[in-house]
Design a protein around this motif. Structure first.
Motif, PDB file in Angstrom:
ATOM      1  N   VAL A   1       0.873  -1.171   0.000  1.00  0.00           N
ATOM      2  CA  VAL A   1       0.000   0.000   0.000  1.00  0.00           C
ATOM      3  C   VAL A   1       0.914   1.226   0.000  1.00  0.00           C
ATOM      4  N   VAL A   2       0.718   2.071  -1.000  1.00  0.00           N
ATOM      5  CA  VAL A   2       1.581   3.247  -1.149  1.00  0.00           C
ATOM      6  C   VAL A   2       0.740   4.490  -1.369  1.00  0.00           C
ATOM      7  N   THR A   3       1.377   5.645  -1.163  1.00  0.00           N
ATOM      8  CA  THR A   3       0.709   6.922  -1.390  1.00  0.00           C
ATOM      9  C   THR A   3       1.065   7.438  -2.780  1.00  0.00           C
ATOM     10  N   GLY A   4       0.075   7.895  -3.493  1.00  0.00           N
ATOM     11  CA  GLY A   4       0.314   8.396  -4.847  1.00  0.00           C
ATOM     12  C   GLY A   4      -0.488   9.658  -5.121  1.00  0.00           C
ATOM     13  N   THR A   5      -0.287  10.215  -6.312  1.00  0.00           N
ATOM     14  CA  THR A   5      -0.988  11.432  -6.718  1.00  0.00           C
ATOM     15  C   THR A   5      -1.758  11.183  -8.010  1.00  0.00           C
ATOM     16  N   VAL A   6      -3.012  11.577  -8.021  1.00  0.00           N
ATOM     17  CA  VAL A   6      -3.835  11.414  -9.219  1.00  0.00           C
ATOM     18  C   VAL A   6      -3.308  12.365 -10.302  1.00  0.00           C
ATOM     19  N   LYS A   7      -2.871  11.810 -11.399  1.00  0.00           N
ATOM     20  CA  LYS A   7      -2.310  12.617 -12.479  1.00  0.00           C
ATOM     21  C   LYS A   7      -3.305  12.873 -13.608  1.00  0.00           C
ATOM     22  N   ARG A   8      -4.059  11.806 -13.957  1.00  0.00           N
ATOM     23  CA  ARG A   8      -4.992  11.942 -15.090  1.00  0.00           C
ATOM     24  C   ARG A   8      -6.262  11.150 -14.810  1.00  0.00           C
TER      25      ARG A   8
ATOM     26  N   SER B   1     -12.050   7.971 -18.887  1.00  0.00           N
ATOM     27  CA  SER B   1     -13.375   7.378 -18.726  1.00  0.00           C
ATOM     28  C   SER B   1     -13.337   6.033 -18.015  1.00  0.00           C
ATOM     29  N   PHE B   2     -12.228   5.301 -18.153  1.00  0.00           N
ATOM     30  CA  PHE B   2     -12.161   3.950 -17.586  1.00  0.00           C
ATOM     31  C   PHE B   2     -11.374   3.887 -16.274  1.00  0.00           C
ATOM     32  N   GLY B   3     -10.949   5.024 -15.759  1.00  0.00           N
ATOM     33  CA  GLY B   3     -10.231   4.977 -14.492  1.00  0.00           C
ATOM     34  C   GLY B   3      -9.379   6.211 -14.243  1.00  0.00           C
ATOM     35  N   ALA B   4      -8.380   6.038 -13.380  1.00  0.00           N
ATOM     36  CA  ALA B   4      -7.491   7.149 -13.009  1.00  0.00           C
ATOM     37  C   ALA B   4      -6.044   6.658 -12.998  1.00  0.00           C
ATOM     38  N   PHE B   5      -5.150   7.506 -13.513  1.00  0.00           N
ATOM     39  CA  PHE B   5      -3.729   7.186 -13.475  1.00  0.00           C
ATOM     40  C   PHE B   5      -3.106   7.893 -12.268  1.00  0.00           C
TER      41      PHE B   5
ATOM     42  N   VAL C   1       6.511   7.227 -12.832  1.00  0.00           N
ATOM     43  CA  VAL C   1       5.796   5.937 -12.935  1.00  0.00           C
ATOM     44  C   VAL C   1       4.338   6.123 -12.507  1.00  0.00           C
ATOM     45  N   GLU C   2       3.439   5.799 -13.431  1.00  0.00           N
ATOM     46  CA  GLU C   2       2.009   5.890 -13.147  1.00  0.00           C
ATOM     47  C   GLU C   2       1.362   4.520 -13.256  1.00  0.00           C
ATOM     48  N   GLY C   3       0.448   4.254 -12.343  1.00  0.00           N
ATOM     49  CA  GLY C   3      -0.317   3.010 -12.390  1.00  0.00           C
ATOM     50  C   GLY C   3      -1.785   3.320 -12.610  1.00  0.00           C
ATOM     51  N   LEU C   4      -2.546   2.332 -13.061  1.00  0.00           N
ATOM     52  CA  LEU C   4      -3.967   2.545 -13.360  1.00  0.00           C
ATOM     53  C   LEU C   4      -4.851   2.018 -12.244  1.00  0.00           C
ATOM     54  N   VAL C   5      -5.726   2.887 -11.781  1.00  0.00           N
ATOM     55  CA  VAL C   5      -6.830   2.471 -10.900  1.00  0.00           C
ATOM     56  C   VAL C   5      -8.055   2.370 -11.796  1.00  0.00           C
ATOM     57  N   HIS C   6      -8.476   1.155 -12.101  1.00  0.00           N
ATOM     58  CA  HIS C   6      -9.652   0.984 -12.956  1.00  0.00           C
ATOM     59  C   HIS C   6     -10.871   1.544 -12.235  1.00  0.00           C
TER      60      HIS C   6
ATOM     61  N   GLU D   1      -7.754  15.606 -10.210  1.00  0.00           N
ATOM     62  CA  GLU D   1      -6.323  15.588 -10.546  1.00  0.00           C
ATOM     63  C   GLU D   1      -5.532  16.372  -9.506  1.00  0.00           C
ATOM     64  N   GLY D   2      -4.429  15.801  -9.077  1.00  0.00           N
ATOM     65  CA  GLY D   2      -3.610  16.416  -8.034  1.00  0.00           C
ATOM     66  C   GLY D   2      -3.925  15.891  -6.650  1.00  0.00           C
ATOM     67  N   GLN D   3      -5.008  15.145  -6.530  1.00  0.00           N
ATOM     68  CA  GLN D   3      -5.406  14.604  -5.228  1.00  0.00           C
ATOM     69  C   GLN D   3      -4.446  13.505  -4.772  1.00  0.00           C
ATOM     70  N   GLU D   4      -4.118  13.507  -3.490  1.00  0.00           N
ATOM     71  CA  GLU D   4      -3.246  12.474  -2.936  1.00  0.00           C
ATOM     72  C   GLU D   4      -4.120  11.334  -2.416  1.00  0.00           C
ATOM     73  N   VAL D   5      -3.781  10.126  -2.816  1.00  0.00           N
ATOM     74  CA  VAL D   5      -4.586   8.959  -2.426  1.00  0.00           C
ATOM     75  C   VAL D   5      -3.672   7.811  -2.030  1.00  0.00           C
ATOM     76  N   GLN D   6      -4.255   6.898  -1.250  1.00  0.00           N
ATOM     77  CA  GLN D   6      -3.550   5.661  -0.919  1.00  0.00           C
ATOM     78  C   GLN D   6      -4.080   4.565  -1.827  1.00  0.00           C
ATOM     79  N   VAL D   7      -3.154   3.797  -2.363  1.00  0.00           N
ATOM     80  CA  VAL D   7      -3.540   2.731  -3.290  1.00  0.00           C
ATOM     81  C   VAL D   7      -2.830   1.435  -2.911  1.00  0.00           C
ATOM     82  N   LYS D   8      -3.475   0.344  -3.258  1.00  0.00           N
ATOM     83  CA  LYS D   8      -2.880  -0.974  -3.059  1.00  0.00           C
ATOM     84  C   LYS D   8      -2.431  -1.511  -4.412  1.00  0.00           C
ATOM     85  N   VAL D   9      -1.210  -2.042  -4.459  1.00  0.00           N
ATOM     86  CA  VAL D   9      -0.670  -2.581  -5.701  1.00  0.00           C
ATOM     87  C   VAL D   9      -1.272  -3.959  -5.922  1.00  0.00           C
TER      88      VAL D   9
END
Length: 384
Positions: free
Chosen positions: A278-285, A288-292, A299-304, A322-330
Motif C-alpha cells: 500500500v503506497v501513497t500516490g498522486t492522481v495525475k490523469r 473514462s475507464f479509471g485514473a492514473f 511511474v504511473e499506475g492505473l486504478v480501474h 487531478e492532483g489529489q493524494e490517495v492511498q492505493v494498493k498494488v
C-alpha cells in the motif's frame, strides 16, 4: 696546391656587394663583431645586421671562434672597411624555406622571443608574428608565460618584399583537432557508454566533449524526469557518463544520452514496490475507464473505475480530482511492460466499510429499486 691558393687569394683580392662569404669571428665588441672572411682586413658585422630581432649586445649571440656566413652589404676601400650582414643571409635562406612550407602546408617550430601588443614574435631567420587570435583555439587573456615556449606553427601569409611573415599555431591545433575528431567518429558505435565533460549548455540540451569531439545530449535525454532547462541539472565542466545513441560521421553529429546510463524509474520502482504493498500516490490523469496515479517519479499506475470505490462509480471524476493524494494498493506489477494495476477501494479501512454498510442496512432492494421502510409503510411516518 700553390695554384689553388693563388686562385683563392686572387678571388678575395676583389669583393663585391652581394657576395656571400664564410668567416670566423675574431673579436666581439658591444655593438659589433670582427669577422675574418679571408680578405686583406676583417669585415665588420654591426649588431643591427646580426639578427632579424633586437639584440641587446653582441656577446649574447656570438663568441670568438664562431663560424658563420655573411653577406657583403657595403665596401669602403678608402676606410679599409667591409660591412657584412648575417641576418641578410639568414633571411634569404629563410624566405625560400618559408615559401616552400607555405605552399606545401608543412609546419615549422620556433621559440617565442617576445610577447608584444597583439601577439607573439619569433625568429625563424626572419621576424615572424603570431597574432593573438592565432595562438590558441580559445581566447587567451594573458600571454606572459608564452615567452621562451617552443611552438609548432604554420605559415598563413608571407611577403618578402615587405618583410612580412604571419604565422599561426591555431591552424595547427585545428588540424590536429579535426584529425582526432575523425578518428573518434570512426571509432564510435551506438550503445557505447563513455565519460565526457560538459562544454556548453543551450536551451535545447548540453554539448559534451567525449575525447576531442562534442556530442549533443538533448534536453529530453538529460534525466528520466522532466527537465525545463539543462542548467537545472548540469553545469559547464561537469564530468558525466553518456550513452551513444546515434553517430552521423558524414555530418559530424553525435547524439548522446545521460539518462540511459542511469537506472530508469521502472527499474527503480520494481525494486521498491511489490504486489500487495500500500503506497501513497498522486492522481495525475482522469479518463473514462479509471485514473492514473503516480506512485514513483515518472511511474504511473492505473486504478480501474471498478477499483475506485466499493459502491458503483459512474465516472472517475465523481470521486477523484487531478492532483489529489490517495492511498492505493498494488494489485499487479509488470515493470517490463510498464504496467501497474492499483486499487483504492482495497485500501479502505474495515471501520469505514462497516459504517457504509450500516448506512445502507435499512434499505431494501425490490424489483431492482432501493425502497426504504418509510416508503413501504407510510403510516409509520406519523408515529411518535
Amino acid at each position: 696546391m700553390a695554384e689553388e691558393m693563388k686562385t683563392e687569394l686572387t678571388e678575395m683580392e676583389s669583393l663585391n656587394v652581394g657576395d656571400v662569404l664564410k668567416g670566423k669571428v675574431v673579436k666581439v665588441e658591444t655593438n659589433q663583431a670582427l669577422v675574418d672572411v679571408g680578405y686583406k682586413y676583417e669585415a665588420i658585422l654591426p649588431i643591427s645586421e646580426l639578427s632579424a630581432l633586437h639584440v641587446a649586445q653582441m656577446s649574447d649571440e656570438l663568441s670568438v671562434g664562431d663560424e658563420l656566413e655573411v653577406k657583403v652589404i657595403r665596401i669602403r676601400e678608402d676606410e679599409d672597411k667591409v660591412i657584412v650582414s648575417k641576418k641578410a643571409v639568414d633571411a634569404e635562406r629563410a624566405w625560400a624555406e618559408l615559401k616552400q612550407k607555405f605552399e606545401s602546408g608543412e609546419t615549422l617550430t620556433a621559440t617565442v622571443a617576445d610577447v608584444v601588443k597583439g601577439g607573439l614574435v619569433v625568429n625563424v631567420g626572419v621576424r615572424g608574428f603570431i597574432p593573438a587570435s592565432m595562438v590558441e583555439r580559445q581566447f587567451v587573456e594573458d600571454f606572459s608565460d608564452y615567452k621562451g615556449r617552443e611552438l609548432t606553427l604554420k605559415v598563413v601569409e608571407l611577403d618578402p618584399e615587405k618583410n612580412k611573415l604571419i604565422l599561426s599555431r591555431k591552424a595547427v591545433l585545428e588540424e590536429e583537432a579535426q584529425k582526432k575528431k575523425k578518428e573518434v567518429l570512426e571509432s564510435l558505435e551506438a550503445g557505447q557508454i563513455l565519460e565526457g565533460t560538459v562544454q556548453r549548455l543551450t536551451d535545447f540540451g548540453a554539448f559534451v566533449d567525449i575525447g576531442g569531439v562534442d556530442g549533443l545530449v538533448h534536453v529530453s535525454e538529460l534525466a528520466w524526469h522532466r527537465v525545463e532547462h539543462p542548467k537545472d541539472v548540469l553545469n559547464e565542466g561537469d564530468v558525466v557518463k553518456v550513452k551513444v545513441l546515434k553517430v552521423d560521421p558524414e555530418n559530424e553529429r553525435i547524439s548522446l544520452s545521460i539518462k540511459e546510463t542511469q537506472e530508469g524509474p521502472w527499474e527503480q520502482v520494481a525494486r521498491k514496490i511489490k504486489a500487495g504493498d500500500v503506497v501513497t500516490g498522486t492522481v495525475k490523469r482522469l479518463v473514462s475507464f479509471g485514473a492514473f496515479v503516480e506512485v514513483h517519479p515518472g511511474v504511473e499506475g492505473l486504478v480501474h473505475v471498478s477499483q475506485i470505490a466499493r459502491h458503483h462509480v459512474e465516472t472517475p471524476a465523481d470521486e477523484l480530482t487531478e492532483g489529489q493524494e490517495v492511498q492505493v494498493k498494488v494489485l499487479e506489477m509488470k515493470p517490463e511492460q510498464k504496467r501497474i494495476s492499483l486499487s483504492i477501494k482495497e485500501v479502505e479501512k474495515p471501520e469505514a466499510r462497516k459504517e457504509k454498510e450500516e448506512n445502507t442496512s435499512s434499505e431494501y432492494t425490490t424489483g431492482g429499486l432501493n425502497v426504504t421502510l418509510g416508503d413501504m409503510y407510510p403510516e409509520l411516518r406519523n408515529l411518535k
